[in-house]
Structure formats: structure tokens, C-alpha cells
Design an enzyme around this catalytic site. Structure first.
Site, PDB file in Angstrom:
ATOM      1  N   ARG A  36       0.819  -1.217   0.000  1.00 42.22           N
ATOM      2  CA  ARG A  36       0.000   0.000   0.000  1.00 42.22           C
ATOM      3  C   ARG A  36       0.855   1.270   0.000  1.00 42.22           C
ATOM      4  NH1 ARG A  36      -5.260   1.949   1.527  1.00 42.22           N
ATOM      5  NH2 ARG A  36      -5.157   3.848   2.779  1.00 42.22           N
ATOM      6  N   ILE A  62      -7.025   7.999  -1.467  1.00 45.83           N
ATOM      7  CA  ILE A  62      -6.948   6.548  -1.378  1.00 45.83           C
ATOM      8  C   ILE A  62      -7.773   6.176  -0.159  1.00 45.83           C
ATOM      9  CG2 ILE A  62      -4.746   6.715  -0.141  1.00 45.83           C
ATOM     10  CD1 ILE A  62      -4.004   3.968  -1.164  1.00 45.83           C
ATOM     11  N   SER A  63      -8.743   5.285  -0.329  1.00 49.17           N
ATOM     12  CA  SER A  63      -9.658   4.939   0.750  1.00 49.17           C
ATOM     13  C   SER A  63      -8.921   4.295   1.920  1.00 49.17           C
ATOM     14  CB  SER A  63     -10.736   3.970   0.244  1.00 49.17           C
ATOM     15  OG  SER A  63     -11.551   4.573  -0.725  1.00 49.17           O
ATOM     16  N   GLN A  64      -9.496   4.428   3.121  1.00 50.25           N
ATOM     17  CA  GLN A  64      -8.897   3.779   4.281  1.00 50.25           C
ATOM     18  C   GLN A  64      -8.914   2.267   4.073  1.00 50.25           C
ATOM     19  OE1 GLN A  64     -12.560   4.908   6.893  1.00 50.25           O
ATOM     20  NE2 GLN A  64     -11.405   3.403   8.073  1.00 50.25           N
TER      21      GLN A  64
END
Length: 214
Positions: A36, A62-64
Site C-alpha cells: 500500500r 486513497i480509501s482507508q
């Protein structure tokens, strides 16, 4: 890879996913595998495995990790399925889907993000994913139908082209809401021509921009 990044990624899976009912082994293994930290801006790398969304430029995020895990699990996907992702962004969600063994098709409307994601996928050796620069609310009709579709931006309604391009049977997961940045995550199932909708919880995504979005 530096040991602390690998350790942080393992902690992310354990504390943010497994502890919050993300149990699909394919999803967990993919999120253990995908680096990530390579999908965030250099200044954010130390925070890559935190339980937060992070800015990636151009007004996008960027999503959690939990949301990525939740949406990936909600797809109920098995290896070899085709999946259309709307909103490539940094490419992280697409990378997780790729690591799950899915054939990924991803559409992004912002040229710089589209180009950066393609470059990063090439560097990581994720060679089977396909990318398109276009209005994601129109889907990718030339590649349809798709076994699964996931949308990583929130619009005021469910884009009809995406429902039309969903295979039967098939599952579509997306955030929908009449107020910007406030949506309900829903799972749509198409089965024998019937459409059913299930609410999965409240979320906050960036705007889905396009002909069938904002």
C-alpha cells in the site's frame, strides 16, 4: 522491503480488517501482499497503513484500508472473475482485486492518475489489469458483461450503464447519496433479471463525476 513496512501491513490486516469482520481469506491475503505504501504520495508513506483515507492529489483520496477490505469482501468474488472498477485513483483498490486473482478493468477520468497507476502496475509486474481514461459512469461497454463492478466514488444515483453491464448473476458495490461526501454503501445483486439492493453502512467518498454522476 523494510521490515517495519511489512510489520505495519500485517498490523493493518489484523487490527483494521480481521477485528472488524473482514474474514474473506482471499481479501485478507491480497491486502497482506499489496504494498500500500507504494500507492500513496512519498510524504505520506509512513502513514500508508494507518486507518485513514489519504490525499493522492487532484482532489482525490486513497480509501482507508477497512473500506477497501469491506468493498472487496462485499463483491463475493472468486478467482478468475472479471471486475470493473470505476475510479482508478492511485490504483490500490485495483491492485487488491488483481491480487485476489480477478481480471481487472479500471476506468479513471483524471489523466495524471490514470497514467501514474498504469506506470506503477507495470513496475509491480501486475500485467493483466487493463486501464481506460474515460467517464467511468459510462462503464466499459466493449469489455462487458462484468461478473463484478465496484465504484470508488459517490454519486447521487446508481448509474444505469453499470447495471446494464453487470453480468447475470452479478454483484455491483457502490456508494450512493443525494448529498455530496455522504453516502450509503450498497450492494446490488442481479439474478435472473431481478435487481435487489442491500445497504452495507454509511460512508464518505469523493464525488463520482460524469454523465451519470455529479
Amino acid at each position: 522491503m523494510p521490515h517495519d513496512l511489512k510489520r505495519n501491513r500485517e498490523r493493518m490486516v489484523r487490527e483494521q480488517l480481521e477485528s472488524r469482520n473482514i474474514s474473506d481469506p482471499n481479501v485478507l491475503q491480497a491486502m497482506r501482499t499489496v504494498p500500500r505504501h507504494k500507492f500513496v504520495q512519498d510524504a505520506m508513506r509512513l502513514n500508508a497503513y494507518d486507518d485513514n483515507a489519504l490525499p493522492i492529489g487532484y482532489g482525490q483520496t486513497i480509501s482507508q484500508p477497512y473500506i477497501v477490505g469491506l468493498m472487496s469482501q462485499a463483491l463475493e468474488a472468486t478467482q478468475g472473475m472479471s471486475v470493473l472498477e470505476i475510479g482508478t485513483g492511485s490504483g490500490y483498490q485495483a491492485a487488491v482485486l488483481h491480487a485476489m486473482g480477478l481480471q481487472v478493468y479500471s476506468v479513471e477520468r483524471i489523466e495524471e492518475l490514470h497514467a501514474a497507476a498504469r506506470k506503477l502496475f507495470a513496475e509491480l509486474g501486475y500485467t493483466s489489469a487493463q486501464f481506460k481514461l474515460d467517464d467511468g459512469t459510462l462503464g466499459w461497454p466493449e469489455k462487458a458483461p462484468f461478473d463484478r463492478i465496484v465504484v470508488t466514488a459517490g454519486g447521487p444515483e446508481i448509474p444505469k450503464p453499470l447495471v446494464d453491464q453487470l453480468a447475470d448473476p452479478g454483484i455491483l458495490v457502490l456508494p450512493v447519496g443525494r448529498a455530496k461526501r455522504t453516502q450509503q454503501l450498497v450492494r446490488i445483486r442481479k439474478n435472473n433479471g431481478d435487481i435487489t439492493l442491500e445497504k452495507l453502512g454509511s460512508v464518505a467518498f469523493v464525488d463520482l463525476v460524469g454523465e451519470h454522476g455529479w
